[in-house]
Scaffold this motif. Sequence first.
Motif, PDB file in Angstrom:
ATOM      1  N   LYS A 118       0.823  -1.219   0.000  1.00 39.05           N
ATOM      2  CA  LYS A 118       0.000   0.000   0.000  1.00 39.05           C
ATOM      3  C   LYS A 118       0.850   1.258   0.000  1.00 39.05           C
ATOM      4  CE  LYS A 118      -0.789   0.906   4.941  1.00 39.05           C
ATOM      5  NZ  LYS A 118      -1.775   1.302   5.941  1.00 39.05           N
ATOM      6  N   ILE A 121       7.959   2.308   2.465  1.00 40.13           N
ATOM      7  CA  ILE A 121       8.276   2.915   3.758  1.00 40.13           C
ATOM      8  C   ILE A 121       9.379   3.962   3.654  1.00 40.13           C
ATOM      9  CG2 ILE A 121       7.466   0.926   5.080  1.00 40.13           C
ATOM     10  CD1 ILE A 121      10.529   0.307   5.521  1.00 40.13           C
ATOM     11  N   ASP A 122       9.871   4.232   2.447  1.00 38.23           N
ATOM     12  CA  ASP A 122      10.855   5.324   2.339  1.00 38.23           C
ATOM     13  C   ASP A 122      10.160   6.658   2.040  1.00 38.23           C
ATOM     14  OD1 ASP A 122      10.233   4.547  -0.250  1.00 38.23           O
ATOM     15  OD2 ASP A 122      12.297   4.259  -0.911  1.00 38.23           O
ATOM     16  N   ASP A 124       6.879   7.064   1.589  1.00 35.64           N
ATOM     17  CA  ASP A 124       5.526   7.085   2.188  1.00 35.64           C
ATOM     18  C   ASP A 124       4.488   7.738   1.274  1.00 35.64           C
ATOM     19  OD1 ASP A 124       6.022   5.676   4.542  1.00 35.64           O
ATOM     20  OD2 ASP A 124       6.594   7.461   5.671  1.00 35.64           O
ATOM     21  N   GLU A 222      15.017  17.793   5.793  1.00 33.50           N
ATOM     22  CA  GLU A 222      15.324  18.286   7.136  1.00 33.50           C
ATOM     23  C   GLU A 222      14.962  17.210   8.150  1.00 33.50           C
ATOM     24  OE1 GLU A 222      13.655  22.509   7.829  1.00 33.50           O
ATOM     25  OE2 GLU A 222      12.802  21.760   5.966  1.00 33.50           O
TER      26      GLU A 222
ATOM     27  N   TYR B 131       9.878   8.658   5.378  1.00 34.03           N
ATOM     28  CA  TYR B 131      10.521   7.744   6.331  1.00 34.03           C
ATOM     29  C   TYR B 131       9.828   7.796   7.689  1.00 34.03           C
ATOM     30  CZ  TYR B 131      14.435   6.912   3.126  1.00 34.03           C
ATOM     31  OH  TYR B 131      15.214   6.550   2.060  1.00 34.03           O
ATOM     32  N   ALA B 132       8.533   7.584   7.698  1.00 35.90           N
ATOM     33  CA  ALA B 132       7.758   7.562   8.939  1.00 35.90           C
ATOM     34  C   ALA B 132       7.998   8.814   9.781  1.00 35.90           C
ATOM     35  CB  ALA B 132       8.074   6.311   9.755  1.00 35.90           C
ATOM     36  N   GLY B 133       8.162   9.944   9.093  1.00 37.53           N
ATOM     37  CA  GLY B 133       8.322  11.197   9.827  1.00 37.53           C
ATOM     38  C   GLY B 133       9.738  11.454  10.301  1.00 37.53           C
ATOM     39  N   ASN B 134      10.694  10.616   9.897  1.00 41.41           N
ATOM     40  CA  ASN B 134      12.075  10.815  10.319  1.00 41.41           C
ATOM     41  C   ASN B 134      12.822  11.831   9.463  1.00 41.41           C
ATOM     42  OD1 ASN B 134      12.719   9.056  12.664  1.00 41.41           O
ATOM     43  ND2 ASN B 134      11.720   7.591  11.302  1.00 41.41           N
ATOM     44  N   ALA B 135      12.171  12.290   8.421  1.00 43.59           N
ATOM     45  CA  ALA B 135      12.718  13.390   7.629  1.00 43.59           C
ATOM     46  C   ALA B 135      11.535  14.167   7.068  1.00 43.59           C
ATOM     47  CB  ALA B 135      13.597  12.852   6.494  1.00 43.59           C
ATOM     48  N   ARG B 232       0.549  -0.902  16.801  1.00 42.68           N
ATOM     49  CA  ARG B 232       0.440  -1.965  15.805  1.00 42.68           C
ATOM     50  C   ARG B 232       0.564  -3.329  16.468  1.00 42.68           C
ATOM     51  NH1 ARG B 232       4.749  -4.042  11.234  1.00 42.68           N
ATOM     52  NH2 ARG B 232       3.598  -5.956  10.892  1.00 42.68           N
ATOM     53  N   GLN B 248       2.517   5.140  11.665  1.00 44.93           N
ATOM     54  CA  GLN B 248       2.852   5.379  10.254  1.00 44.93           C
ATOM     55  C   GLN B 248       1.813   4.787   9.318  1.00 44.93           C
ATOM     56  OE1 GLN B 248       6.305   3.244   8.872  1.00 44.93           O
ATOM     57  NE2 GLN B 248       6.624   4.588   7.101  1.00 44.93           N
ATOM     58  N   THR B 249       1.376   3.584   9.610  1.00 42.35           N
ATOM     59  CA  THR B 249       0.440   2.930   8.710  1.00 42.35           C
ATOM     60  C   THR B 249      -0.971   2.900   9.283  1.00 42.35           C
ATOM     61  OG1 THR B 249       0.849   0.746   9.613  1.00 42.35           O
ATOM     62  CG2 THR B 249       2.264   1.462   7.827  1.00 42.35           C
ATOM     63  N   ILE B 267       9.517   3.688  16.315  1.00 43.19           N
ATOM     64  CA  ILE B 267       9.504   4.895  15.481  1.00 43.19           C
ATOM     65  C   ILE B 267       8.188   5.019  14.719  1.00 43.19           C
ATOM     66  CG2 ILE B 267      10.519   5.882  13.385  1.00 43.19           C
ATOM     67  CD1 ILE B 267      13.205   4.694  14.340  1.00 43.19           C
ATOM     68  N   GLN B 268       7.701   3.867  14.223  1.00 49.07           N
ATOM     69  CA  GLN B 268       6.484   3.892  13.409  1.00 49.07           C
ATOM     70  C   GLN B 268       5.275   4.298  14.239  1.00 49.07           C
ATOM     71  OE1 GLN B 268       8.751   1.433  13.460  1.00 49.07           O
ATOM     72  NE2 GLN B 268       9.559   1.471  11.366  1.00 49.07           N
ATOM     73  N   PHE B 291       9.714   6.905  26.391  1.00 50.33           N
ATOM     74  CA  PHE B 291      10.071   7.907  27.404  1.00 50.33           C
ATOM     75  C   PHE B 291      10.887   9.057  26.813  1.00 50.33           C
ATOM     76  CE2 PHE B 291       9.391   4.259  30.402  1.00 50.33           C
ATOM     77  CZ  PHE B 291       8.301   4.823  31.060  1.00 50.33           C
ATOM     78  N   GLU B 292      11.519   8.808  25.639  1.00 50.76           N
ATOM     79  CA  GLU B 292      12.292   9.876  24.994  1.00 50.76           C
ATOM     80  C   GLU B 292      11.405  11.007  24.490  1.00 50.76           C
ATOM     81  OE1 GLU B 292      15.700   9.984  24.787  1.00 50.76           O
ATOM     82  OE2 GLU B 292      15.554   8.232  26.116  1.00 50.76           O
ATOM     83  N   VAL B 293      10.156  10.707  24.229  1.00 51.77           N
ATOM     84  CA  VAL B 293       9.263  11.742  23.669  1.00 51.77           C
ATOM     85  C   VAL B 293       8.161  12.130  24.646  1.00 51.77           C
ATOM     86  CG1 VAL B 293       9.654  10.979  21.297  1.00 51.77           C
ATOM     87  CG2 VAL B 293       7.703  10.079  22.562  1.00 51.77           C
TER      88      VAL B 293
END
Lengths: 249, 314
Positions: A118, A121-122, A124, A222, B131-135, B232, B248-249, B267-268, B291-293
């Motif tokens: 769907k 994952i890179d 998205d 970023e 990237y699941a919000g990592n960038a 999940r 993420q999903t 992370i997801q 706990f980091e967030v």
Amino acid sequence: MKRILVGIKRVVDYNVRIRVKPDGSGVLTDGVKMSVNPFDEIALEEALRIKERGAADEVVVVTVGPADCQPQLRTCLAMGADRALHVQTDTPLEPLATAGVLRTLIEREQPFLVLLGKQAIDDDNGQTGQMLAALWDRPQATFASKIELTEGKAQVTREVDAGLETLEVDLPAVVTVDLRLNEPRYVKLPDIMKAKKKPLDTLTLESLGITPRAQLKTLRYEPPAQRSKGVRVNDAAELLAALKHKGLL
Amino acid sequence: MNPNILIVAEHDGRTLSVATAKCVACATTVTDAAVTVVICAADATDLAQQAATLAGVGTVLTVEHPVHAHPLAAAIAAQIAALAAPYTHVFGPSSTFGKDLMPRIAALLKTVQVSDIMAVESATRFRRPIYAGNAVLTVEVLDGAQVVGTVRTASFQPVAGGGSAHIEAAAPVVEPPHHTRFVSVSAARSDRPDLQSAARVVSGGRALGSAENFQLLYGLADTLGAAVGASRAAVDAGYAPNELQVGQTGKIIAPELYLAIGISGAIQHLTGIKDARTIVAINKDPDAPIFEVADFGLVGDLFEIVPQLQKLLG
């Protein structure tokens, strides 16, 4: 020949912690583990199960990407795909262009079902399957958690925000798969050896008559805004006092 | 040419989704944009009235056809593509409705889609997570291409009411394809707040251990007037239904208060809650990434802490 076409993408492995390059030109991928996009692996697993049930004769896996996608295609062959198509290009394609490539391959392969993850994952994006269905003028069923095939039709259960939705689509159709459709098999060593002998055809965009057009330019990458680390509380009472103090209760 | 933005409304046949008001909010951040909302429904009368009150909307278009009793992407996309020519942008929400529909529209229009717009920098420049919000990417749409976009609803506050847009029936009404048929939807209707728009969310993870134990969270959620979410892992294990999944999903949410209970914080999962105003983590593993967030972290056994919380709140 009842054929299923499965689209896969090579992506940075699920477990890699992504970091943005200091100059904002991309993310660090040097020496990073690459894998088959997990959703695409689920799509392939489903295709293999359909074939194993006798409802398909052949599973063909296809990817669009640079030369180093071949290990991921070999992984798919080791999982059980019958053959692989590699549309080789060093230019990253936008989803519409990838969908156009798949559309062209459909003319050659004549599948009754096209399965894809769907989303990758890179980036998205979550676009390719739906775009392919539109270009092909065929049904789409996205986010599938269950696929049942009957003569000329598929009943697909979809994971939607409200719960589970079931659609009936005429075949051929495009189905994009969600996480809970199945659990992909592990590849065994003898299968890896066997996969080396399976056909893997390399094609070029030129040979397919496709000239991709970029409609989107990435200006910068970023890192996301970081949440600052909070405080520890010692018990339930202290937690509630803290939330009340912040006006949240 | 000033931006002319068409928004595809999401609704359940009776009520406009709050996601639509958030898409309007996104569209109104495009300088000098005219905003039109289009409603595809079996009966659009009430929905059009609701959309007409959204601040910033100039026109509401209605498309009535029996096929639109259920949101079939193939049918709606064909209709929207037939109407889209005058518009510079076509937006929909980044819900499963919009994620299913909008790329089909983009492909019919032979144009680009920008997924999960989190900020508008100009009519052609947008920010979106990868990237699941990592960038976070900043992208520019080239050569005056029509822009199809999905709006990351957690990034926008819904616009206020009080507007009075002009309502008109759209033409042409397109005959939908017959290759796709709605069969059923199993929506767990509940009296609890909707996960996607709730101010408070109580969410549980694998540490709950069973579907029976997961019920503990419903008690706490009801005391707090909160929606219930899940990681999940909890959904995969069958403790909670899929529509509760956050991440993420799953659903990307931005509540005022998020209680992560027995969630380690992959992370997801974190990408689904990073816009929450306050995150509370309850976990027995002091090294859990959640706990980091978390704004407030409580290390301990959830099976002791949750009943205590409920007792203190009750």
